[in-house]
Motif scaffolding. Structure first.
Motif, PDB file in Angstrom:
ATOM      1  N   ASP A 113      -3.628   3.447  -4.856  1.00 11.02           N
ATOM      2  CA  ASP A 113      -2.704   3.485  -3.797  1.00 11.02           C
ATOM      3  C   ASP A 113      -1.981   2.165  -3.712  1.00 11.02           C
ATOM      4  O   ASP A 113      -1.869   1.484  -2.474  1.00 11.02           O
ATOM      5  N   VAL A 114      -1.846   1.400  -4.759  1.00 18.67           N
ATOM      6  CA  VAL A 114      -1.187  -0.091  -4.912  1.00 18.67           C
ATOM      7  C   VAL A 114       0.226   0.053  -5.629  1.00 18.67           C
ATOM      8  O   VAL A 114       0.345   0.620  -6.689  1.00 18.67           O
ATOM      9  N   LEU A 115       1.176  -0.603  -4.972  1.00 15.97           N
ATOM     10  CA  LEU A 115       2.467  -0.996  -5.815  1.00 15.97           C
ATOM     11  C   LEU A 115       2.594  -2.356  -6.010  1.00 15.97           C
ATOM     12  O   LEU A 115       2.660  -3.212  -4.801  1.00 15.97           O
ATOM     13  N   VAL A 116       2.831  -2.884  -6.999  1.00 13.68           N
ATOM     14  CA  VAL A 116       3.092  -4.433  -7.201  1.00 13.68           C
ATOM     15  C   VAL A 116       4.382  -4.240  -7.905  1.00 13.68           C
ATOM     16  O   VAL A 116       4.633  -3.642  -8.909  1.00 13.68           O
ATOM     17  N   VAL A 117       5.102  -5.445  -7.380  1.00 14.94           N
ATOM     18  CA  VAL A 117       6.478  -5.545  -7.806  1.00 14.94           C
ATOM     19  C   VAL A 117       6.980  -7.141  -8.226  1.00 14.94           C
ATOM     20  O   VAL A 117       6.529  -7.673  -7.504  1.00 14.94           O
ATOM     21  N   VAL A 118       7.424  -7.393  -9.323  1.00 15.21           N
ATOM     22  CA  VAL A 118       7.846  -8.688  -9.558  1.00 15.21           C
ATOM     23  C   VAL A 118       9.016  -8.724  -9.875  1.00 15.21           C
ATOM     24  O   VAL A 118       9.570  -8.285 -10.886  1.00 15.21           O
ATOM     25  N   ILE A 119       9.891  -9.500  -9.211  1.00 15.60           N
ATOM     26  CA  ILE A 119      11.267  -9.765  -9.377  1.00 15.60           C
ATOM     27  C   ILE A 119      11.618 -11.123  -9.922  1.00 15.60           C
ATOM     28  O   ILE A 119      11.024 -11.899  -9.667  1.00 15.60           O
ATOM     29  N   ARG A 120      12.462 -10.882 -11.071  1.00 13.20           N
ATOM     30  CA  ARG A 120      12.732 -12.121 -11.864  1.00 13.20           C
ATOM     31  C   ARG A 120      14.166 -12.665 -11.627  1.00 13.20           C
ATOM     32  O   ARG A 120      15.176 -11.703 -11.767  1.00 13.20           O
ATOM     33  N   TYR A 121      14.565 -13.699 -11.361  1.00 15.54           N
ATOM     34  CA  TYR A 121      15.718 -14.321 -11.242  1.00 15.54           C
ATOM     35  C   TYR A 121      15.710 -15.363 -12.441  1.00 15.54           C
ATOM     36  O   TYR A 121      15.196 -16.534 -12.206  1.00 15.54           O
ATOM     37  N   PHE A 122      16.452 -14.813 -13.701  1.00 16.77           N
ATOM     38  CA  PHE A 122      16.393 -15.775 -14.745  1.00 16.77           C
ATOM     39  C   PHE A 122      17.050 -17.156 -14.566  1.00 16.77           C
ATOM     40  O   PHE A 122      17.817 -17.523 -14.133  1.00 16.77           O
ATOM     41  N   GLY A 123      16.239 -18.057 -15.216  1.00 16.44           N
ATOM     42  CA  GLY A 123      16.429 -19.547 -15.229  1.00 16.44           C
ATOM     43  C   GLY A 123      17.215 -20.240 -16.353  1.00 16.44           C
ATOM     44  O   GLY A 123      17.743 -21.311 -16.227  1.00 16.44           O
ATOM     45  N   GLY A 124      17.401 -19.496 -17.152  1.00 13.87           N
ATOM     46  CA  GLY A 124      18.309 -19.884 -18.417  1.00 13.87           C
ATOM     47  C   GLY A 124      17.445 -20.273 -19.694  1.00 13.87           C
ATOM     48  O   GLY A 124      17.855 -20.484 -20.884  1.00 13.87           O
ATOM     49  N   ILE A 125      16.085 -20.072 -19.358  1.00 16.50           N
ATOM     50  CA  ILE A 125      15.169 -20.589 -20.613  1.00 16.50           C
ATOM     51  C   ILE A 125      14.380 -19.278 -21.030  1.00 16.50           C
ATOM     52  O   ILE A 125      13.427 -18.834 -19.930  1.00 16.50           O
ATOM     53  N   LYS A 126      14.357 -18.597 -22.200  1.00 15.54           N
ATOM     54  CA  LYS A 126      13.718 -17.595 -22.523  1.00 15.54           C
ATOM     55  C   LYS A 126      12.098 -17.959 -22.717  1.00 15.54           C
ATOM     56  O   LYS A 126      11.875 -19.211 -23.071  1.00 15.54           O
ATOM     57  N   LEU A 127      11.216 -17.136 -22.275  1.00 17.56           N
ATOM     58  CA  LEU A 127       9.816 -17.306 -22.146  1.00 17.56           C
ATOM     59  C   LEU A 127       9.177 -16.701 -23.414  1.00 17.56           C
ATOM     60  O   LEU A 127       8.013 -17.061 -23.890  1.00 17.56           O
ATOM     61  N   GLY A 128       9.762 -15.903 -24.157  1.00 20.93           N
ATOM     62  CA  GLY A 128       9.169 -15.145 -25.531  1.00 20.93           C
ATOM     63  C   GLY A 128       8.165 -14.182 -25.059  1.00 20.93           C
ATOM     64  O   GLY A 128       7.966 -13.864 -23.544  1.00 20.93           O
ATOM     65  N   HIS A 168       0.962  -1.093   0.038  1.00 22.13           N
ATOM     66  CA  HIS A 168       0.077  -0.015  -0.013  1.00 22.13           C
ATOM     67  C   HIS A 168       0.827   1.014   0.089  1.00 22.13           C
ATOM     68  O   HIS A 168       1.723   1.313   0.739  1.00 22.13           O
ATOM     69  N   ILE A 169       0.644   2.052  -0.915  1.00 21.22           N
ATOM     70  CA  ILE A 169       1.358   3.515  -1.029  1.00 21.22           C
ATOM     71  C   ILE A 169       0.639   4.621  -1.232  1.00 21.22           C
ATOM     72  O   ILE A 169      -0.758   4.374  -1.613  1.00 21.22           O
ATOM     73  N   GLU A 170       0.979   5.749  -0.925  1.00 22.77           N
ATOM     74  CA  GLU A 170       0.100   6.906  -1.094  1.00 22.77           C
ATOM     75  C   GLU A 170       0.730   7.967  -1.921  1.00 22.77           C
ATOM     76  O   GLU A 170       0.084   9.099  -2.111  1.00 22.77           O
ATOM     77  N   THR A 171       2.185   7.872  -2.011  1.00 23.94           N
ATOM     78  CA  THR A 171       2.742   8.917  -2.720  1.00 23.94           C
ATOM     79  C   THR A 171       3.864   8.144  -3.670  1.00 23.94           C
ATOM     80  O   THR A 171       4.040   6.974  -3.559  1.00 23.94           O
ATOM     81  N   GLU A 172       4.269   8.956  -4.577  1.00 18.25           N
ATOM     82  CA  GLU A 172       5.483   8.413  -5.401  1.00 18.25           C
ATOM     83  C   GLU A 172       6.790   8.399  -4.871  1.00 18.25           C
ATOM     84  O   GLU A 172       7.332   7.382  -4.978  1.00 18.25           O
ATOM     85  N   ALA A 173       6.784   9.120  -3.942  1.00 15.35           N
ATOM     86  CA  ALA A 173       8.149   9.093  -3.095  1.00 15.35           C
ATOM     87  C   ALA A 173       7.941   7.602  -2.199  1.00 15.35           C
ATOM     88  O   ALA A 173       9.119   7.106  -2.050  1.00 15.35           O
ATOM     89  N   GLU A 174       7.014   7.230  -1.919  1.00 11.85           N
ATOM     90  CA  GLU A 174       6.744   6.091  -1.020  1.00 11.85           C
ATOM     91  C   GLU A 174       7.215   4.768  -1.989  1.00 11.85           C
ATOM     92  O   GLU A 174       7.910   3.941  -1.415  1.00 11.85           O
ATOM     93  N   ALA A 175       6.553   5.013  -3.100  1.00 13.77           N
ATOM     94  CA  ALA A 175       6.897   3.938  -4.161  1.00 13.77           C
ATOM     95  C   ALA A 175       8.410   3.844  -4.543  1.00 13.77           C
ATOM     96  O   ALA A 175       9.148   2.803  -4.495  1.00 13.77           O
ATOM     97  N   GLU A 176       9.252   4.953  -4.564  1.00 12.65           N
ATOM     98  CA  GLU A 176      10.605   5.238  -4.914  1.00 12.65           C
ATOM     99  C   GLU A 176      11.429   4.408  -3.750  1.00 12.65           C
ATOM    100  O   GLU A 176      12.316   3.945  -3.940  1.00 12.65           O
ATOM    101  N   THR A 177      10.964   4.892  -2.494  1.00  9.68           N
ATOM    102  CA  THR A 177      11.671   4.463  -1.239  1.00  9.68           C
ATOM    103  C   THR A 177      11.562   2.719  -1.252  1.00  9.68           C
ATOM    104  O   THR A 177      12.608   2.116  -0.903  1.00  9.68           O
ATOM    105  N   ILE A 178      10.326   2.237  -1.392  1.00  3.55           N
ATOM    106  CA  ILE A 178      10.169   0.830  -1.538  1.00  3.55           C
ATOM    107  C   ILE A 178      11.193   0.117  -2.568  1.00  3.55           C
ATOM    108  O   ILE A 178      11.837  -0.971  -2.447  1.00  3.55           O
ATOM    109  N   LEU A 179      11.063   0.723  -3.793  1.00  3.49           N
ATOM    110  CA  LEU A 179      11.587   0.043  -4.912  1.00  3.49           C
ATOM    111  C   LEU A 179      13.251  -0.034  -4.661  1.00  3.49           C
ATOM    112  O   LEU A 179      13.903  -0.779  -5.161  1.00  3.49           O
ATOM    113  N   ALA A 180      13.767   1.282  -4.194  1.00  3.63           N
ATOM    114  CA  ALA A 180      15.299   1.220  -3.823  1.00  3.63           C
ATOM    115  C   ALA A 180      15.575   0.332  -2.818  1.00  3.63           C
ATOM    116  O   ALA A 180      16.634  -0.397  -2.929  1.00  3.63           O
TER     117      ALA A 180
END
Length: 210
Positions: free
Chosen positions: A92-107, A28-40
């Motif tokens: 007021d929502v930030l979604v983050v998806v972190i990828r660790y590449f496993g060697g197979i391309k998905l297209g 849950h976020i309410e400002t762009e600054a909050e989003a940037e802090t979380i992403l950092a």
């Protein structure tokens, strides 16, 4: 002010797709600054990740939204995540998806499904609430009026957020703005016009979605 849906607390899920690891986060976020802090903080923690893709929507007027593919092919990560947020009418929502590449391309199609699926997975898992714009009201009644009013509230399934028993009884309520007029008319009728009404500031109240 208009009611809207958001998430209550941060949540996390994880998926493995063709040996790639996808860590899905929501905040849950309410400002762009909050989003940037979380992403950092996420980038610092997951500095070995192949991609840290994200999307957010703020409850602003006009609505503010942003998304990032973070090196994935254009439109294959941030956009599908944003579409999932929009489809669920969340703000007021930030979604983050972190990828660790496993060697197979998905297209391109596989990436869209993976990032959109990651966003859906974590939003399915988290607690969604409604931010309900409400009047903060205090109803002051005599002890003689309290019994009938209390029974009537039970029938209406309206629960005071607080009851204070002093010289009189003071009941505190958070009533949706659209329902306030009807509620106060009912209180006046139930107490024969003897109730004292004290209005506080209007505010958003958290209501957990069933």
């Amino acid at each position: 002010m208009v009611d809207y849906k958001t998430v209550l607390i941060p949540d996390e899920t994880e998926l493995e797709i063709k040996k790639s690891r996808f860590i899905n986060l929501v905040f849950h976020i309410e400002t762009e600054a909050e989003a940037e802090t979380i992403l950092a903080e996420i980038r610092k923690k997951h500095y070995k990740a192949t991609h840290v893709c994200w999307a957010y929507v703020l409850n602003t007027n006009p609505r503010r939204q942003k998304a990032s593919d973070d090196g994935e092919p254009s439109g294959t990560a941030g956009k599908p995540m944003l579409e999932v947020i929009d489809h669920r009418e969340l703000k007021d929502v930030l979604v983050v998806v972190i990828r660790y590449f496993g060697g197979i391309k998905l297209g391109s199609g596989g990436l869209i499904r993976a990032y959109g699926g990651g966003a859906s997975d974590v939003l399915n898992h988290c607690t969604v609430i409604k931010k309900q714009f409400s009047d903060q009201l205090q109803v002051v009644v005599s002890y003689a009026s309290y019994g009938g009013l209390s029974n009537g509230l039970l029938e209406r399934d309206v629960i005071p957020v607080n009851e204070d028993f002093g010289e009189n009884v003071t009941l505190s309520f958070q009533i949706p703005v659209a329902e306030t007029k009807e509620f106060l008319a009912w209180v006046e009728d139930k107490t024969n016009g003897t109730a004292q009404i004290i209005r506080g500031e209007q505010a958003f109240v958290d209501v957990v979605e069933a």
